[in-house]
Structure formats: C-alpha cells, structure tokens
Design an enzyme around this catalytic site. Structure first.
Site, short mmCIF file in Angstrom:
data_model
loop_
_atom_site.label_atom_id
_atom_site.label_comp_id
_atom_site.label_asym_id
_atom_site.label_seq_id
_atom_site.Cartn_x
_atom_site.Cartn_y
_atom_site.Cartn_z
N SER A 121 0.82 -1.21 0.00
CA SER A 121 0.00 0.00 0.00
C SER A 121 0.86 1.27 0.00
CB SER A 121 -0.90 0.01 1.23
OG SER A 121 -1.47 1.29 1.41
N GLU A 123 0.14 3.73 1.51
CA GLU A 123 0.08 4.30 2.87
C GLU A 123 1.44 4.21 3.55
OE1 GLU A 123 -2.42 5.46 5.14
OE2 GLU A 123 -3.86 5.72 3.53
N TYR A 145 -1.75 0.34 10.04
CA TYR A 145 -1.92 -0.34 8.75
C TYR A 145 -0.68 -0.11 7.88
CZ TYR A 145 -3.75 -0.91 3.94
OH TYR A 145 -3.93 -1.26 2.62
P1 NDP Z 1 -10.90 -6.03 1.10
O1 NDP Z 1 -11.00 -5.43 2.45
O2 NDP Z 1 -12.04 -5.90 0.17
O3 NDP Z 1 -10.56 -7.60 1.22
C1 NDP Z 1 -9.61 -8.09 2.09
C2 NDP Z 1 -10.04 -9.47 2.56
O4 NDP Z 1 -9.18 -9.83 3.63
C3 NDP Z 1 -11.46 -9.48 3.13
O5 NDP Z 1 -12.39 -9.88 2.15
C4 NDP Z 1 -11.39 -10.50 4.27
O6 NDP Z 1 -11.77 -11.79 3.82
C5 NDP Z 1 -9.91 -10.53 4.63
N1 NDP Z 1 -9.72 -9.83 5.91
C6 NDP Z 1 -10.30 -8.70 6.35
N2 NDP Z 1 -9.90 -8.41 7.59
C7 NDP Z 1 -9.06 -9.40 7.94
C8 NDP Z 1 -8.33 -9.67 9.11
N3 NDP Z 1 -8.40 -8.88 10.18
N4 NDP Z 1 -7.56 -10.77 9.13
C9 NDP Z 1 -7.49 -11.58 8.06
N5 NDP Z 1 -8.17 -11.39 6.92
C10 NDP Z 1 -8.94 -10.28 6.87
O7 NDP Z 1 -9.56 -5.44 0.42
P2 NDP Z 1 -9.30 -5.11 -1.12
O8 NDP Z 1 -9.72 -6.25 -1.95
O9 NDP Z 1 -9.80 -3.74 -1.41
O10 NDP Z 1 -7.72 -4.99 -1.13
C11 NDP Z 1 -6.89 -6.15 -1.33
C12 NDP Z 1 -5.55 -5.87 -0.72
O11 NDP Z 1 -4.99 -4.70 -1.30
C13 NDP Z 1 -5.58 -5.63 0.78
O12 NDP Z 1 -4.46 -6.25 1.36
C14 NDP Z 1 -5.49 -4.13 0.91
O13 NDP Z 1 -4.86 -3.74 2.12
C15 NDP Z 1 -4.63 -3.78 -0.29
N6 NDP Z 1 -4.85 -2.43 -0.77
C16 NDP Z 1 -6.06 -2.08 -1.30
C17 NDP Z 1 -6.29 -0.81 -1.74
C18 NDP Z 1 -7.61 -0.42 -2.33
O14 NDP Z 1 -7.77 0.75 -2.69
N7 NDP Z 1 -8.55 -1.33 -2.48
C19 NDP Z 1 -5.25 0.23 -1.68
C20 NDP Z 1 -4.00 -0.24 -1.11
C21 NDP Z 1 -3.84 -1.52 -0.69
P3 NDP Z 1 -12.56 -12.83 4.79
O15 NDP Z 1 -13.45 -12.02 5.69
O16 NDP Z 1 -13.33 -13.66 3.80
O17 NDP Z 1 -11.52 -13.59 5.51
#
Ligand code: NDP
Length: 322
Positions: A121, A123, A145
């Site tokens: 990210s 960030e 994060y």
């Molecule tokens: P989402 O939040 O939509 O999906 C992340 C998935 O991770 C969730 O569906 C969930 O799946 C799982 N998750 C959520 N919280 C936890 C936790 N505490 N521990 C373990 N698993 C968890 O993210 P995006 O698809 O938008 O993003 C994908 C990746 O890209 C992420 O790592 C995000 O940080 C990174 N990113 C995204 C950006 C964006 O703009 N979208 C920008 C920068 C980075 P489940 O509940 O099924 O386990």
C-alpha cells in the site's frame, strides 16, 4: 491461490484467472453468505474452490500449499482499512505483516516453487517528503496499517534477495469498484449521493475534503497483479494512475452525476477528519508503464460515473425486489 478472495480485488482477480483457464483456490476466514456477495455478483461463487483459513500459523499454510501446489499465490487478505487500524493495531499487524512472513516461510520450505504477489500500500510512504514516490522512496508510516504494509514489503524483499524466492509487492494506490464496502469513504459518497437524489437521505457528513488521492478502477489493477507474476524476474511495482484528485472533486462529480450540487448537501463533520490525511503521496508510474507495460486507463471523472451507474442499478434492483 488467492488469500482474501472474498474482498474487492480477490473477486475481480478470481474472475480474471478463471477466464484464463486457471483453477482458483481462495481462502476466507469463514464461509458465510455475506462474505460471498462479491463472488456471487460476478457469478463465480461455484467455480472457485473455497478454503477456510486464517493464515495465523505456518503449518496450515504449508498444508494449503502441499494440497494444491499453487503456481501463483496472491496474498490480498488482511485488515484493509487504515482508519480501523488505530482500533485494531495488533490484528492489523498480524493479518498483514505476520501472514506475509508465514507465507514466505512456507514457500521457502515447500518442495515445489510458487510465485507470490503481495498487496502492498502507498500508505507506507506516509509523510515521505520525496514526491512523487517510487518503490525506492523512504517509508514514513503514520498508522498501524501502513506500518504493517511496510513490514510485509521488507519481508518480501528479504526473501527474494536472500532466498531467491519469486516474490514481489504491488504498491497499490486507491482503487475502487462497486464491490468496495461502504465503510470506505468513496462508497459512502456514492451511496449518499444516490440516496439523497432519491429523497431517502437528507445530507452527507464528511471530513476533510481537501485530502487528495490517486483513484483507479479495481478490475484494471488485478490485470497488473497477474502481469507481475508472469514476468521472468520478480520485481516490485507501483500500481496507480499517476493522477491525483481531491476528495472535493470526487464529491462534486458524484453529486453532479445525479443532477445535484454537492454544496447543498455535504456537511463538514470533525469526527471524520483523519490527522495527516492531506499528505497523500503522489505516484511515479514511469517504471510501471515502461517495464510492466501496464497503465491504468480509467481515471476521474469516468471512475465516478461508473460507480454511480452501478449504484443506481443496485438501488433499482433492491427497490424492485422489496
Ligand atoms: P478487502 O478489504 O475488500 O478484502 C480483504 C479481505 O481480507 C477481506 O475480504 C477479508 O476476507 C480478509 N480480511 C479482512 N480483515 C481481515 C483480518 N483482520 N484478518 C485476516 N483477513 C482479513 O480489500 P481489497 O480487496 O480492497 O484490497 C486487497 C488488498 O490490497 C488488501 O491487502 C489491501 O490492504 C490492499 N490495498 C487495497 C487498496 C484499495 O484501494 N482497495 C489500496 C491499497 C492496498 P474474509 O473475511 O473472507 O476472511
């Protein structure tokens, strides 16, 4: 294999890989109907193999790798909200940095090689004074994060350089889609503008509108993820549009798209102001364009128009169902 397959990017990536003929295995912490909404919306829920896994111990990851021998692993799971990370610092760090470390360890011990993409990210650059940022820019994380993402980024580099693993980080800037949850401000704005235009909501409370972001279209970003694992050598890349816009412009375009003027409805609310919010890094995308041969083509205001169109369609479906 996609960790976090139920999330925004996981769904679009799974859809793309299926279209390319791959058998896709995805992990989720728990199988529930709420979590499967995105996969269902794309019509691929029954095509992917779902595995329940929390990635909190190396043995369970090793078993997944042993069972499926994945050619490619996309590590997308983890607590993904910078704002929520202040309330859940430990879970945020563990789910991002801890899980990445364990995946690398398991890959290192595995008998067959896999290629790993890790979702990084922007960030992690925080208040970095170098603008625009590249993969080599100094990190200065200002929330848990961002600190976790920086740690994961360094682990990936370490395993690649010390152990020769095919592992790389895509340093992602914001990317949006109709699958983005409403606790992210962009969806809150889109949903709010649509509700106000239908007379279902009076106003919209938002924080600092001067903060700037580089917003792209999520389905394009998963193309870059796949490309990064299809190269001859692993390398980190910045994944961004290279153009930044203020939240005020995003808001004004959203209201304009539903025929309203945002000034009449948006209320400044201190509780939504994030400290240091306006210091968002600007991306240098030259390396990505030249060497990954990937460019984000959907930018503002088309991005907002696509989100509004999708939201209107969803609202109409919900209305006709009720
Ligand atoms: P989402 O939040 O939509 O999906 C992340 C998935 O991770 C969730 O569906 C969930 O799946 C799982 N998750 C959520 N919280 C936890 C936790 N505490 N521990 C373990 N698993 C968890 O993210 P995006 O698809 O938008 O993003 C994908 C990746 O890209 C992420 O790592 C995000 O940080 C990174 N990113 C995204 C950006 C964006 O703009 N979208 C920008 C920068 C980075 P489940 O509940 O099924 O386990």
């Amino acid at each position: 294999m996609i960790t976090g397959i139920t999330g925004q990017d996981g769904c679009y990536l799974a859809d793309r890989l299926i279209k390319h003929g791959y058998h896709v295995v995805g992990t989720t912490r728990k199988i529930s109907s709420r979590r499967l909404t995105g996969l269902q919306q794309l019509g691929i829920c029954d095509t992917v193999t779902l595995e329940t896994a929390s990635l909190d111990n190396v043995e369970s990851i090793e078993k997944l790798i042993d069972d499926y021998h994945p050619e490619m692993i996309f590590h997308l799971s983890g607590q993904s909200s910078p704002r929520l990370s202040f309330d859940q610092p430990e879970e945020t760090f563990e789910s991002i940095a801890g899980s990445t470390q364990r995946l690398l360890q398991a890959m290192h011990r595995a008998t067959l090689p896999s290629r790993l993409f890790v979702a990084g990210s922007c960030e992690m650059f925080g208040n970095s004074h170098q603008q625009p940022v590249t993969c080599e820019s100094r990190c200065d994380p200002i929330n848990p994060y961002a600190a976790a993402k920086e740690s994961a980024f360094r682990s990936v580099r370490d395993y690649r350089e010390r152990h020769g693993l095919f592992a790389c980080t895509g340093i992602l800037f914001n990317h949006e889609s109709p699958l983005r949850p409403e606790h992210f401000v962009t969806q809150k704005i889109i949903a709010g503008a649509c509700s106000i235009s239908r007379g279902l909501q009076k106003d919209l409370h938002l924080g600092d509108l001067s903060s700037e972001r580089d917003w792209g279209w999520a389905p394009e970003y998963v193309v870059a993820m796949e490309k990064m694992l299809s190269r001859e050598q692993p390398e980190d890349f910045i994944l961004a549009t290279g153009k930044h816009t203020s939240l005020r412009v995003f808001v004004s375009k959203a209201f304009e798209s539903v025929g309203l003027s945002w000034e009449d409805y948006v209320v400044h609310d201190k509780q939504f102001v994030r400290s240091h919010d306006s210091y968002h890094p600007h991306a240098s995308v030259n390396e990505t364009t030249d060497r990954l041969v990937w460019t984000a083509t959907v930018q503002m205001p088309e991005l907002v128009q696509r989100l509004i169109k999708a939201r209107k369609k969803l609202d109409e479906t919900n209305y006709s169902d009720s």
